[in-house]
Design a protein around this motif. Structure first.
Motif, short mmCIF file in Angstrom:
data_model
loop_
_atom_site.label_atom_id
_atom_site.label_comp_id
_atom_site.label_asym_id
_atom_site.label_seq_id
_atom_site.Cartn_x
_atom_site.Cartn_y
_atom_site.Cartn_z
N GLY A 1 35.69 33.92 27.51
CA GLY A 1 36.30 32.49 28.34
C GLY A 1 35.48 32.48 30.05
O GLY A 1 35.84 31.43 29.82
N PRO A 2 34.78 33.39 30.06
CA PRO A 2 33.86 32.51 31.53
C PRO A 2 33.15 31.41 31.23
O PRO A 2 33.62 30.35 32.16
CB PRO A 2 33.56 33.57 32.97
N ASP B 1 45.53 39.90 33.33
CA ASP B 1 46.12 39.03 32.56
C ASP B 1 47.54 39.03 32.73
O ASP B 1 47.85 37.23 32.28
CB ASP B 1 45.77 39.01 31.09
N THR C 1 39.22 34.47 35.14
CA THR C 1 38.32 34.06 34.23
C THR C 1 36.81 34.35 35.10
O THR C 1 35.71 34.75 35.05
CB THR C 1 37.65 32.39 34.20
N LYS C 2 37.38 34.11 36.70
CA LYS C 2 35.91 35.05 37.38
C LYS C 2 36.08 35.91 37.62
O LYS C 2 35.40 36.53 37.89
CB LYS C 2 36.97 34.28 38.98
N ILE D 1 34.84 28.53 29.88
CA ILE D 1 36.03 27.66 30.88
C ILE D 1 34.84 26.71 32.00
O ILE D 1 35.21 25.78 32.38
CB ILE D 1 36.95 28.14 31.63
#
Length: 367
Positions: free
Chosen positions: A293-294, A89, A96-97, A297
């Motif tokens: 997250g993924p 990170d 996210t990918k 988003i």
């Protein structure tokens, strides 16, 4: 000491106790005694967690054998030690990918091991329940091993403060472990949980669906009409214990409609604050989804790209209520949430298009 005054005897005892206290303080005996008491307390609670962990593994092995999985014990032992490493990170580009890829790889590996050990094809909803039971066994195993590590490390290094911190948080850890242990029975029998309230709202909206399709893995979408407004409803494919891929599904549905959507509404469970009532409902803006997250988003990006308002409805509950049998209060709150969704749809002009996503684990909730 015949003829001695009672006050003199009391004074001598007080002085002896004071000297003993000073001796313990200077030699560190008091710290060692406190460490001993705290360590015993931690050990007893740790043994309780170990018992829950062993029981969870045994029940999961029995469940896998029942659904026709060979080498059930070997598979459970392997997957209770399975881990997933978060992506780097420090460089946020495409994080996210990368996160979605890692999570997908992890899930596919679990599914592969389960399917390879099966004598015949396992029904999808049963497979999802089995995977959740393994995940609970994995979580309890990790909790036990981490507590054991810190206890042994603190004793090895004579670290009073680490022992004290561990002793102070043990009640919360035991409570969390008991909740996981309780959740095991719920998932094993595929009963709706508190977190199923989002999919339950979607299910109620889909009762008069015109059609149903699969826009993403383990995710369904249906079309209904509410007083001249078109409503696309998205939820995880039930009744197995899965959260599906709502972000990917919403993205594909909206892109397939070339962005011709007037409103996105996400409905999900939310953690209540102490003092708040379970089943209370709140409304807000944004994507209501408890995702790392993924998925979240994906919803935010497609909404921003096509300038679609993003609204949220949440039903509040405790951590324990979220993963155990759905209570009457939360089930009743689902009806109120449906009413609120319909009111929002009706507030738009006729021929408007609204996308409603029932977010959460759809255990026990079909479509």
């Amino acid at each position: 000491m015949s003829g001695s005054n009672p006050s003199d005897i009391l004074s001598i005892i007080t002085q002896l106790m004071f000297m003993a206290f000073l001796l313990m303080a200077f030699t560190g005996a008091d710290q060692r005694f406190r460490m001993y008491i705290w360590a015993r307390n931690i050990k007893s609670k740790m043994d309780e967690i170990k018992e829950m962990s062993d029981k969870s593994k045994k029940d999961t092995i029995d469940f896998l054998k029942k659904i026709g999985v060979k080498r059930a014990e070997e598979i459970v032992n392997e997957l209770t030690e399975f881990f997933t490493i978060n992506p780097v990170d420090i460089e946020p580009t495409d994080i996210t990918k990368r996160m979605a890829h890692i999570f997908r790889t992890s899930l596919l590996e679990w599914e592969r091991k389960l399917e390879e050990g099966a004598v015949e094809e396992i029904p999808k909803h049963v497979k999802h329940n089995a995977l959740v039971l393994i995940e609970i066994a994995n979580s309890l195993n990790v909790i036990y091993k981490v507590i054991r590590h810190y206890l042994l490390y603190a004793l090895k290094n004579n670290n009073l403060f680490l022992i004290m911190q561990l002793w102070m948080i043990m009640p919360q850890i035991v409570k969390m472990s008991k909740t996981l242990d309780k959740a095991r029975e719920t998932f094993k029998h595929c009963r709706p949980i508190g977190d199923s309230v989002g999919p339950l709202v979607a299910y109620k909206l889909l009762e008069r669906k015109k059609r149903l399709w699969h826009p993403a893995k383990d995710t369904v979408a249906g079309e209904v009409e509410i007083e001249g407004r078109k409503v696309i409803v998205v939820k995880a494919e039930g009744p197995g214990a899965t959260v599906g891929n709502p972000g990917e599904a919403i993205k594909k549905v909206i892109e397939g409609m070339r962005g011709q959507v007037d409103l996105i509404i996400t409905v999900d469970a939310a953690l209540k604050l102490e003092g708040e009532e379970s089943g209370s409902i709140a409304e807000g803006a944004g994507a209501a989804i408890g995702d790392p997250g993924p998925e979240k988003i994906a919803i935010e990006r497609v909404a921003t790209r096509y300038n679609i308002p993003l609204q949220a409805i949440v039903i509040k509950m405790s951590n324990e209520e979220a993963i155990t049998d759905m209570t009457k209060k939360i089930a009743m709150a689902a009806d109120e949430a449906v009413k609120r969704v319909i009111d929002k749809v009706k507030s738009l002009p006729e021929k408007s298009v609204v996308l409603v996503a029932g977010i959460g684990n759809t255990c026990g909730v079909a479509q």
